[in-house]
Write a protein that holds these residues in place. Sequence first.
Motif, PDB file in Angstrom:
ATOM      1  N   PHE A  90     -23.229  -2.428  10.780  1.00  0.00           N
ATOM      2  CA  PHE A  90     -23.155  -1.167  10.743  1.00  0.00           C
ATOM      3  C   PHE A  90     -21.621  -0.514  10.561  1.00  0.00           C
ATOM      4  CE2 PHE A  90     -27.523   0.852  11.564  1.00  0.00           C
ATOM      5  CZ  PHE A  90     -28.060  -0.081  11.500  1.00  0.00           C
ATOM      6  N   PHE A  91     -20.842  -1.294  11.101  1.00  0.00           N
ATOM      7  CA  PHE A  91     -19.381  -0.915  11.129  1.00  0.00           C
ATOM      8  C   PHE A  91     -18.926  -1.330   9.645  1.00  0.00           C
ATOM      9  CE2 PHE A  91     -16.910  -0.351  15.117  1.00  0.00           C
ATOM     10  CZ  PHE A  91     -18.070  -0.646  15.977  1.00  0.00           C
ATOM     11  N   LEU A  92     -19.609  -2.422   9.279  1.00  0.00           N
ATOM     12  CA  LEU A  92     -19.184  -2.768   7.658  1.00  0.00           C
ATOM     13  C   LEU A  92     -19.555  -1.860   6.744  1.00  0.00           C
ATOM     14  CD1 LEU A  92     -19.852  -6.742   7.933  1.00  0.00           C
ATOM     15  CD2 LEU A  92     -17.493  -5.707   7.970  1.00  0.00           C
ATOM     16  N   ALA A  93     -21.035  -1.469   6.844  1.00  0.00           N
ATOM     17  CA  ALA A  93     -21.701  -0.361   6.162  1.00  0.00           C
ATOM     18  C   ALA A  93     -20.692   0.860   6.143  1.00  0.00           C
ATOM     19  CB  ALA A  93     -23.017  -0.094   6.687  1.00  0.00           C
ATOM     20  N   CYS A  94     -20.002   1.274   6.805  1.00  0.00           N
ATOM     21  CA  CYS A  94     -19.140   2.277   6.721  1.00  0.00           C
ATOM     22  C   CYS A  94     -17.567   2.120   6.461  1.00  0.00           C
ATOM     23  CB  CYS A  94     -18.975   3.293   8.080  1.00  0.00           C
ATOM     24  SG  CYS A  94     -20.467   3.694   8.672  1.00  0.00           S
ATOM     25  N   MET A  95     -17.373   1.009   6.881  1.00  0.00           N
ATOM     26  CA  MET A  95     -15.729   0.734   6.588  1.00  0.00           C
ATOM     27  C   MET A  95     -15.438   0.124   5.269  1.00  0.00           C
ATOM     28  SD  MET A  95     -14.818  -0.937  10.429  1.00  0.00           S
ATOM     29  CE  MET A  95     -13.100  -0.844  10.682  1.00  0.00           C
ATOM     30  N   VAL A  96     -16.516  -0.505   4.510  1.00  0.00           N
ATOM     31  CA  VAL A  96     -16.169  -0.817   3.340  1.00  0.00           C
ATOM     32  C   VAL A  96     -15.914   0.395   2.350  1.00  0.00           C
ATOM     33  CG1 VAL A  96     -17.513  -2.850   3.225  1.00  0.00           C
ATOM     34  CG2 VAL A  96     -18.672  -1.078   2.562  1.00  0.00           C
ATOM     35  N   HIS A  97     -16.166   1.512   2.550  1.00  0.00           N
ATOM     36  CA  HIS A  97     -15.757   2.948   2.234  1.00  0.00           C
ATOM     37  C   HIS A  97     -14.198   3.118   2.119  1.00  0.00           C
ATOM     38  CE1 HIS A  97     -19.998   3.085   0.465  1.00  0.00           C
ATOM     39  NE2 HIS A  97     -20.437   3.124   1.929  1.00  0.00           N
ATOM     40  N   TRP A  98     -13.532   2.519   3.095  1.00  0.00           N
ATOM     41  CA  TRP A  98     -12.242   3.030   3.643  1.00  0.00           C
ATOM     42  C   TRP A  98     -11.421   2.304   2.814  1.00  0.00           C
ATOM     43  CZ3 TRP A  98     -12.754   3.083   9.606  1.00  0.00           C
ATOM     44  CH2 TRP A  98     -13.915   3.905  10.029  1.00  0.00           C
TER      45      TRP A  98
END
Length: 209
Positions: free
Chosen positions: A165-173
Amino acid sequence: MIRLYENPGWGSAIVELQLAFYGIPYELITVGNVHQDPTARAALGKVNPLIQVPTMVLENGEVMTESAAISLLLADLARSDALVPKARSKERAAFFRWLIFLVASIYPSFVYSDAPERFVKGNGGESYQLNVIEHRKSLWKVMDAEAQRRGGPFFLGARMTAIDFFLACMVHWRPREEWFKAETPNLWRSAEAVWVLPQVADAYKRNFG
Ligand SMILES: N[C@@H](CCC(=O)N[C@@H](CS)C(=O)NCC(=O)O)C(=O)O
């Protein structure tokens, strides 16, 4: 009801996606750009002295900050081990290791680049920003190598966890999607595994379009 102080696409998305996954009811309070807007800073500062999102307030008024702590708590509240491996399960040690690596090593690097004036004189200039991004890229590569070694489809291997879930968001940063897709395909694959979950579809769309 749980209240989540948020900005679409910011770190609060990591929490919102998990709330949606577990089916825990929540209310969203949009904070505004705390880097630029003094009113937004003052309002969030009343709840969280760090003036950061995610900030979550429980039904009993307890304030929760820190995305990793919140992720552990949500599993408790949901009475679920779907995203947090149980005590003594085989994935527990690696889960602890990489969850803390994410929040202790990688996540702070965003504040280094978003608010450089806190750390260096005169904002540090272009070379400071480049160094921060390059360092962050090197940390993501460490995680990608680990994900590859574990064989997927999720970061820890066969089982999904809050780390995905962290990765699902952080790959957009920053360094953003194209870099992750090309340079850390194992992390990208773990992120994708979350995006396709029907439970998180609405929350994901609200945050990342
Ligand atoms: N340690 C915190 C970090 C949270 C964080 O850095 N949030 C960013 C947005 S993604 C923020 O609110 N930055 C504003 C600031 O630090 O002034 C966590 O894991 O939740």
